[in-house]
Design a protein around this motif. Structure first.
Motif, short mmCIF file in Angstrom:
data_model
loop_
_atom_site.label_atom_id
_atom_site.label_comp_id
_atom_site.label_asym_id
_atom_site.label_seq_id
_atom_site.Cartn_x
_atom_site.Cartn_y
_atom_site.Cartn_z
N HIS A 22 12.62 -1.27 -3.36
CA HIS A 22 12.23 -2.67 -3.21
C HIS A 22 11.74 -2.94 -1.79
O HIS A 22 10.70 -3.59 -1.59
N TYR A 23 12.46 -2.43 -0.80
CA TYR A 23 12.07 -2.64 0.60
C TYR A 23 10.74 -1.94 0.90
O TYR A 23 9.84 -2.53 1.50
N GLU A 26 7.81 -3.69 -0.79
CA GLU A 26 7.50 -4.97 -0.14
C GLU A 26 6.63 -4.73 1.10
O GLU A 26 5.65 -5.46 1.34
N SER A 27 6.97 -3.72 1.86
CA SER A 27 6.17 -3.36 3.04
C SER A 27 4.77 -2.95 2.63
O SER A 27 3.78 -3.35 3.26
N GLN A 30 2.64 -5.99 1.69
CA GLN A 30 2.16 -6.72 2.86
C GLN A 30 1.00 -5.99 3.52
O GLN A 30 0.04 -6.61 3.99
N ARG A 137 4.77 -0.95 -8.02
CA ARG A 137 5.26 -2.34 -8.09
C ARG A 137 4.09 -3.27 -8.31
O ARG A 137 3.06 -3.18 -7.64
N GLU A 139 2.98 -7.29 -8.50
CA GLU A 139 3.47 -8.59 -8.03
C GLU A 139 2.35 -9.61 -8.07
O GLU A 139 1.20 -9.30 -7.72
#
Length: 238
Positions: A22-23, A26-27, A30, A137, A139
């Motif tokens: 997840h971390y 997320e990076s 971005q 992922r 999103e």
């Protein structure tokens, strides 16, 4: 698994794996959003402009593997249509027809999965006898922008989930993915980013040349969309 592989693999709990992926994803998301933002130059240099309107750019990184980016305004494909084929497995099939295995290892949650990709002996130089263990992922941002982030797990974690087979070389997708922005009802702006460490020896100039071709995948996926039945059952747009 050999003793050497066992020493280089990590046994990781489900919760620790979930938190790590997840971390990391997320990076990656971005980074993809930043790469798609036209107001952020950040060292990007245009290296090619395809006659069809695809802009290919390159940015040197602190490591030895540059980041490549392609951008294209698709006027006959909606954002929702494109996102259906913007995934790790469909992309791998477009990268190289000698993909011999593509499977989901596990789902972390509804929009986050671990995937194994394996290419054969007849594959192109970047993929010949290579494996990639990646997360994917998907999103949707608050403004409706769709992001798909795909990158390799660290080799130690990957080895714990999926031991390396035979003489396969385990390459690394340092970062990759799509940012799909709605332009209007039947058009979207697609940005694709790729930073790849194929592992094994390959001349740098050849690797860069081949990766430049890889970022043209937007065109391949556009063609794939046009071959698929439209989501609403109507005739495909021309």
């Amino acid at each position: 698994m050999s003793k050497m592989e066992a020493r280089r693999s990590w046994s990781i709990s489900e919760e620790s794996l979930r938190r790590y992926v997840h971390y990391a994803s997320e990076s990656c998301i971005q980074d993809l959003l930043s790469a798609s933002d036209p107001s952020k130059v950040d060292g990007w240099k245009v290296v090619a402009l395809n006659a069809g309107g695809v802009e290919i750019s390159k940015r040197d990184s602190s490591g030895s593997h540059p980041v490549f980016r392609s951008r294209w305004l698709l006027r006959s494909v909606s954002a929702q249509q494109f996102i259906t084929v913007a995934n790790a497995i469909d992309a791998a099939r477009q990268w190289d027809p000698d993909l011999v295995e593509a499977k989901y290892i596990k789902d972390i949650n509804d929009n986050l999965s671990i995937i194994a990709l394996r290419f054969g002996d007849a594959s192109k130089p970047l993929f010949k006898n290579r494996e990639f263990i990646v997360y994917e992922r998907r999103e949707t941002m608050a403004d409706g922008t769709l992001v798909v982030a795909v990158a390799s797990l660290p080799k130690e974690i990957a080895a714990g989930l999926q031991p390396k087979r035979g003489k396969a070389i385990r390459g690394l997708l340092l970062q990759s993915g799509w940012v799909v922005e709605k332009a209007d009802d039947d058009a979207c702006l697609v940005t694709y980013v790729l930073q790849l460490d194929p592992a094994g020896w390959l001349p740098k100039f050849l690797a860069n040349r081949l990766i430049t071709k890889l970022v043209m995948i937007i065109d391949d996926l556009k063609n794939l969309v046009e071959e698929c039945p439209p989501l609403d059952g109507s005739s495909p747009s021309s």
